[in-house]
Write a protein that holds these residues in place. Sequence first.
Motif, PDB file in Angstrom:
ATOM      1  N   LYS A   1      -4.932   8.155  -5.290  1.00  0.00           N
ATOM      2  CA  LYS A   1      -3.893   7.449  -6.048  1.00  0.00           C
ATOM      3  C   LYS A   1      -4.310   6.010  -6.390  1.00  0.00           C
ATOM      4  O   LYS A   1      -3.493   5.201  -6.836  1.00  0.00           O
ATOM      5  CB  LYS A   1      -2.583   7.460  -5.262  1.00  0.00           C
ATOM      6  CG  LYS A   1      -1.984   8.858  -5.103  1.00  0.00           C
ATOM      7  CD  LYS A   1      -0.680   8.828  -4.357  1.00  0.00           C
ATOM      8  CE  LYS A   1      -0.102  10.233  -4.167  1.00  0.00           C
ATOM      9  NZ  LYS A   1       0.231  10.869  -5.454  1.00  0.00           N
TER      10      LYS A   1
ATOM     11  N   ASP B   1      -5.108   3.437  -4.565  1.00  0.00           N
ATOM     12  CA  ASP B   1      -4.444   2.385  -3.807  1.00  0.00           C
ATOM     13  C   ASP B   1      -5.411   1.232  -3.540  1.00  0.00           C
ATOM     14  O   ASP B   1      -6.491   1.424  -2.980  1.00  0.00           O
ATOM     15  CB  ASP B   1      -3.934   2.954  -2.481  1.00  0.00           C
ATOM     16  CG  ASP B   1      -3.160   1.936  -1.678  1.00  0.00           C
ATOM     17  OD1 ASP B   1      -1.976   1.733  -1.967  1.00  0.00           O
ATOM     18  OD2 ASP B   1      -3.761   1.326  -0.768  1.00  0.00           O
TER      19      ASP B   1
ATOM     20  N   THR C   1       0.831  -1.198   0.000  1.00  0.00           N
ATOM     21  CA  THR C   1       0.000   0.000   0.000  1.00  0.00           C
ATOM     22  C   THR C   1       0.866   1.249   0.000  1.00  0.00           C
ATOM     23  O   THR C   1       1.927   1.284   0.652  1.00  0.00           O
ATOM     24  CB  THR C   1      -0.947   0.031   1.216  1.00  0.00           C
ATOM     25  OG1 THR C   1      -1.627   1.304   1.249  1.00  0.00           O
ATOM     26  CG2 THR C   1      -0.213  -0.170   2.518  1.00  0.00           C
ATOM     27  N   ILE C   2       0.406   2.269  -0.686  1.00  0.00           N
ATOM     28  CA  ILE C   2       1.128   3.543  -0.733  1.00  0.00           C
ATOM     29  C   ILE C   2       1.068   4.277   0.598  1.00  0.00           C
ATOM     30  O   ILE C   2       1.845   5.212   0.840  1.00  0.00           O
ATOM     31  CB  ILE C   2       0.561   4.427  -1.867  1.00  0.00           C
ATOM     32  CG1 ILE C   2       1.569   5.539  -2.215  1.00  0.00           C
ATOM     33  CG2 ILE C   2      -0.796   5.006  -1.480  1.00  0.00           C
ATOM     34  CD1 ILE C   2       1.177   6.327  -3.455  1.00  0.00           C
TER      35      ILE C   2
ATOM     36  N   ALA D   1      -4.487   8.408  -0.500  1.00  0.00           N
ATOM     37  CA  ALA D   1      -4.314   7.048  -1.021  1.00  0.00           C
ATOM     38  C   ALA D   1      -5.457   6.675  -1.966  1.00  0.00           C
ATOM     39  O   ALA D   1      -5.234   6.014  -2.992  1.00  0.00           O
ATOM     40  CB  ALA D   1      -4.235   6.062   0.137  1.00  0.00           C
TER      41      ALA D   1
END
Length: 317
Positions: free
Chosen positions: A229, A231, A205-206, A226
């Motif tokens: 993005k 995720d 995970t980012i 997140a």
Amino acid sequence: MNYYIGLDIGGTKIAGALVSASGKILTRTKTSTPKRVKPRDIYLCVTDAIDELIQAGGIRSSMIKGIGVGVPGIVDTRNHHILAAPNIALTGFPLSASLKRKYRKRVVMTNDVNAGLLGEAWLGAAKGLAHVVGIFPGTGVGGAVISDGKLLFGAQGAATELGHVIISIDGPLCHCGNRGCLEALTSRWAIERDIRLAVKAGQKTIVTKLNDGKLDMIKSRILKEALAKNDAVVKAVMTKAARVLGKTAVSLNHTFNPQAIIFGGGVIKACGDFMLPIIVKEVKADPFFKKFNTCRVLSSRLGDDAVTLGAACLAQV
């Protein structure tokens, strides 16, 4: 003119507002809640906030007609006694009585989420509605209900603790001691837990990068970033939380038949664009109420002013 003071006493901040009878905020104040102190120290911070509001507003003390207080705990509405305040040192402290003695004003006190929903019903997303349910996922999950224009308090002021409605009998342990509470499934701390479990299981995970490698506390703004993005871990965890909130909304719709269910709190404020469509989908899919259901799912509008405005409104009743 008549003015009212609304106070939002939280575990991290004490916020106040000087409010006209129509709900216009003349001035605000905010200070950090002192940590590891005695109840009287918090009381003195509250009186400092009140004095500051009166001075900054340029009004006489006699023009204040009432003081409303929202606290994060259970308030006995018969005598405004704080039965429990887990996150702040006020349990058992006679806050209402002390403020009455000092300022010789009418003082009313309730749970902060009750005040927040009342603020939304007065001037926010639920303005003009007489039947409203509020669900506020943040660090925990708060809840409140307005029925026929009045807050539901119950026998001791402990009603509508919606965050501790049990959703899954074999669910995760909640801080209250039960298993499977709504809070244990949809609060920020529950979301943090599920992200940590996913990482422990080997998923990437980012969030790890965005949060400097730390997963013990993940703020709502990190979750929002997140999601932006795309995720996969955060999307999966937040989708599950949103679906649980949606199913809970269905149950609450059956229980209270409200005109609207208001979602607020830090998690919704940050991630509502992702979560609310999922919640709405679950509510609309309910086969039982499908043919005649008029309940709307709405996002809170007042933000940080909701509790202070609601407390000021309560002081007028």
